[in-house]
Write a protein that holds these residues in place. Structure first.
Motif, PDB file in Angstrom:
ATOM      1  N   ARG A  11       0.835  -1.204   0.000  1.00 54.22           N
ATOM      2  CA  ARG A  11       0.000   0.000   0.000  1.00 54.22           C
ATOM      3  C   ARG A  11       0.870   1.255   0.000  1.00 54.22           C
ATOM      4  O   ARG A  11       1.827   1.354   0.750  1.00 54.22           O
ATOM      5  N   GLY A  12       0.529   2.195  -0.862  1.00 50.06           N
ATOM      6  CA  GLY A  12       1.261   3.453  -0.963  1.00 50.06           C
ATOM      7  C   GLY A  12       2.474   3.368  -1.864  1.00 50.06           C
ATOM      8  O   GLY A  12       3.019   4.388  -2.266  1.00 50.06           O
ATOM      9  N   PHE A  13       2.941   2.162  -2.157  1.00 54.78           N
ATOM     10  CA  PHE A  13       4.109   1.994  -3.019  1.00 54.78           C
ATOM     11  C   PHE A  13       3.696   1.474  -4.384  1.00 54.78           C
ATOM     12  O   PHE A  13       3.982   2.084  -5.399  1.00 54.78           O
ATOM     13  N   GLY A  14       3.039   0.321  -4.414  1.00 56.69           N
ATOM     14  CA  GLY A  14       2.600  -0.244  -5.680  1.00 56.69           C
ATOM     15  C   GLY A  14       2.346  -1.729  -5.585  1.00 56.69           C
ATOM     16  O   GLY A  14       2.413  -2.320  -4.507  1.00 56.69           O
ATOM     17  N   SER A  15       2.051  -2.320  -6.731  1.00 58.66           N
ATOM     18  CA  SER A  15       1.773  -3.755  -6.757  1.00 58.66           C
ATOM     19  C   SER A  15       2.546  -4.426  -7.891  1.00 58.66           C
ATOM     20  O   SER A  15       2.835  -3.816  -8.915  1.00 58.66           O
ATOM     21  N   PRO A  36       6.861 -10.170 -15.359  1.00 64.41           N
ATOM     22  CA  PRO A  36       6.545  -9.416 -14.153  1.00 64.41           C
ATOM     23  C   PRO A  36       6.218  -7.963 -14.501  1.00 64.41           C
ATOM     24  O   PRO A  36       6.853  -7.362 -15.373  1.00 64.41           O
ATOM     25  N   HIS A  37       5.230  -7.407 -13.806  1.00 64.11           N
ATOM     26  CA  HIS A  37       4.776  -6.041 -14.076  1.00 64.11           C
ATOM     27  C   HIS A  37       4.609  -5.303 -12.753  1.00 64.11           C
ATOM     28  O   HIS A  37       4.101  -5.863 -11.787  1.00 64.11           O
ATOM     29  N   PHE A  38       5.060  -4.041 -12.718  1.00 64.46           N
ATOM     30  CA  PHE A  38       4.900  -3.208 -11.528  1.00 64.46           C
ATOM     31  C   PHE A  38       3.961  -2.059 -11.844  1.00 64.46           C
ATOM     32  O   PHE A  38       4.111  -1.383 -12.864  1.00 64.46           O
ATOM     33  N   LYS A  39       2.981  -1.862 -10.987  1.00 65.98           N
ATOM     34  CA  LYS A  39       2.060  -0.735 -11.129  1.00 65.98           C
ATOM     35  C   LYS A  39       2.227   0.139  -9.891  1.00 65.98           C
ATOM     36  O   LYS A  39       1.936  -0.296  -8.772  1.00 65.98           O
ATOM     37  N   PRO A  40       2.726   1.369 -10.070  1.00 68.23           N
ATOM     38  CA  PRO A  40       2.953   2.226  -8.904  1.00 68.23           C
ATOM     39  C   PRO A  40       1.644   2.615  -8.220  1.00 68.23           C
ATOM     40  O   PRO A  40       0.620   2.791  -8.870  1.00 68.23           O
ATOM     41  N   LYS A  74      -0.769   5.157  -5.733  1.00 66.37           N
ATOM     42  CA  LYS A  74      -1.113   6.571  -5.820  1.00 66.37           C
ATOM     43  C   LYS A  74      -0.093   7.455  -5.089  1.00 66.37           C
ATOM     44  O   LYS A  74       0.337   8.484  -5.615  1.00 66.37           O
ATOM     45  N   ALA A  75       0.317   7.068  -3.888  1.00 68.45           N
ATOM     46  CA  ALA A  75       1.266   7.871  -3.119  1.00 68.45           C
ATOM     47  C   ALA A  75       2.610   7.990  -3.838  1.00 68.45           C
ATOM     48  O   ALA A  75       3.218   9.060  -3.855  1.00 68.45           O
ATOM     49  N   LEU A  76       3.078   6.897  -4.452  1.00 67.01           N
ATOM     50  CA  LEU A  76       4.342   6.930  -5.200  1.00 67.01           C
ATOM     51  C   LEU A  76       4.218   7.823  -6.424  1.00 67.01           C
ATOM     52  O   LEU A  76       5.086   8.651  -6.697  1.00 67.01           O
ATOM     53  N   ARG A  77       3.115   7.684  -7.163  1.00 68.96           N
ATOM     54  CA  ARG A  77       2.905   8.526  -8.355  1.00 68.96           C
ATOM     55  C   ARG A  77       2.887  10.000  -7.976  1.00 68.96           C
ATOM     56  O   ARG A  77       3.506  10.830  -8.636  1.00 68.96           O
ATOM     57  N   GLU A  78       2.164  10.320  -6.898  1.00 72.99           N
ATOM     58  CA  GLU A  78       2.074  11.718  -6.474  1.00 72.99           C
ATOM     59  C   GLU A  78       3.423  12.254  -6.005  1.00 72.99           C
ATOM     60  O   GLU A  78       3.775  13.396  -6.297  1.00 72.99           O
ATOM     61  N   ALA A  79       4.198  11.440  -5.290  1.00 70.51           N
ATOM     62  CA  ALA A  79       5.519  11.873  -4.823  1.00 70.51           C
ATOM     63  C   ALA A  79       6.457  12.138  -5.986  1.00 70.51           C
ATOM     64  O   ALA A  79       7.168  13.138  -6.021  1.00 70.51           O
ATOM     65  N   VAL A  80       6.453  11.261  -6.984  1.00 66.64           N
ATOM     66  CA  VAL A  80       7.313  11.423  -8.152  1.00 66.64           C
ATOM     67  C   VAL A  80       6.885  12.643  -8.966  1.00 66.64           C
ATOM     68  O   VAL A  80       7.722  13.436  -9.397  1.00 66.64           O
ATOM     69  N   ASN A  81       5.589  12.816  -9.152  1.00 64.15           N
ATOM     70  CA  ASN A  81       5.100  13.946  -9.937  1.00 64.15           C
ATOM     71  C   ASN A  81       5.268  15.273  -9.206  1.00 64.15           C
ATOM     72  O   ASN A  81       5.409  16.315  -9.855  1.00 64.15           O
ATOM     73  N   ALA A  82       5.266  15.271  -7.881  1.00 65.28           N
ATOM     74  CA  ALA A  82       5.458  16.502  -7.118  1.00 65.28           C
ATOM     75  C   ALA A  82       6.859  17.065  -7.339  1.00 65.28           C
ATOM     76  O   ALA A  82       7.056  18.268  -7.399  1.00 65.28           O
ATOM     77  N   ILE A  83       7.831  16.182  -7.503  1.00 68.83           N
ATOM     78  CA  ILE A  83       9.217  16.618  -7.725  1.00 68.83           C
ATOM     79  C   ILE A  83       9.352  17.200  -9.138  1.00 68.83           C
ATOM     80  O   ILE A  83      10.102  18.119  -9.355  1.00 68.83           O
ATOM     81  N   ASN A  84       8.618  16.664 -10.087  1.00 66.20           N
ATOM     82  CA  ASN A  84       8.743  17.090 -11.482  1.00 66.20           C
ATOM     83  C   ASN A  84       7.909  18.331 -11.798  1.00 66.20           C
ATOM     84  O   ASN A  84       7.985  18.855 -12.893  1.00 66.20           O
ATOM     85  N   ASP A  85       7.071  18.786 -10.866  1.00 66.54           N
ATOM     86  CA  ASP A  85       6.238  19.971 -11.122  1.00 66.54           C
ATOM     87  C   ASP A  85       6.984  21.253 -10.830  1.00 66.54           C
ATOM     88  O   ASP A  85       7.853  21.402 -10.123  1.00 66.54           O
TER      89      ASP A  85
END
Length: 99
Positions: A50-54, A82-86, A88-99
């Motif tokens: 949770r918060g990281f991905g699956s 194998p597939h990784f789906k990030p 929501k918290a990880l996506r938001e953290a990564v996108n916050a740095i790029n904004d």
């Protein structure tokens, strides 16, 4: 810019962050966690943090393809990838740095 982190770096950093826990104990724990994840995926399971991905498997059907060097037709067997789906918290953290 940050550099890539490998398993031994992860173990060292985690041992440093957890005062009082020896690096050998952290090493065993990290290896066990990775082993459990591999075992779960091996039997077509799903690992969710949770918060990281699956992590899950995507199944690809058998198909015919061409060897680009010779142009010869080859059969590619069905496989699971194998597939990784990030999360929501990880996506938001990564996108916050790029904004």
């Amino acid at each position: 810019m940050h550099q890539a982190i490998n398993k031994s770096d992860l173990i060292s950093n985690l041992a440093s962050a957890c005062d009082g826990i020896e690096e050998t104990v952290v090493d065993r724990a990290v290896r066990e966690i990775i082993g459990l994840m591999v075992d779960c995926l091996t039997y077509d399971g799903r690992v969710e943090v949770r918060g990281f991905g699956s992590f899950c498997l995507h199944h690809r059907n058998a198909r015919s393809a061409r060897n680009p060097r010779t142009g010869e037709s080859v059969v590619v067997k069905a496989k699971a990838v194998p597939h990784f789906k990030p999360g929501k918290a990880l996506r938001e953290a990564v996108n916050a740095i790029n904004d």
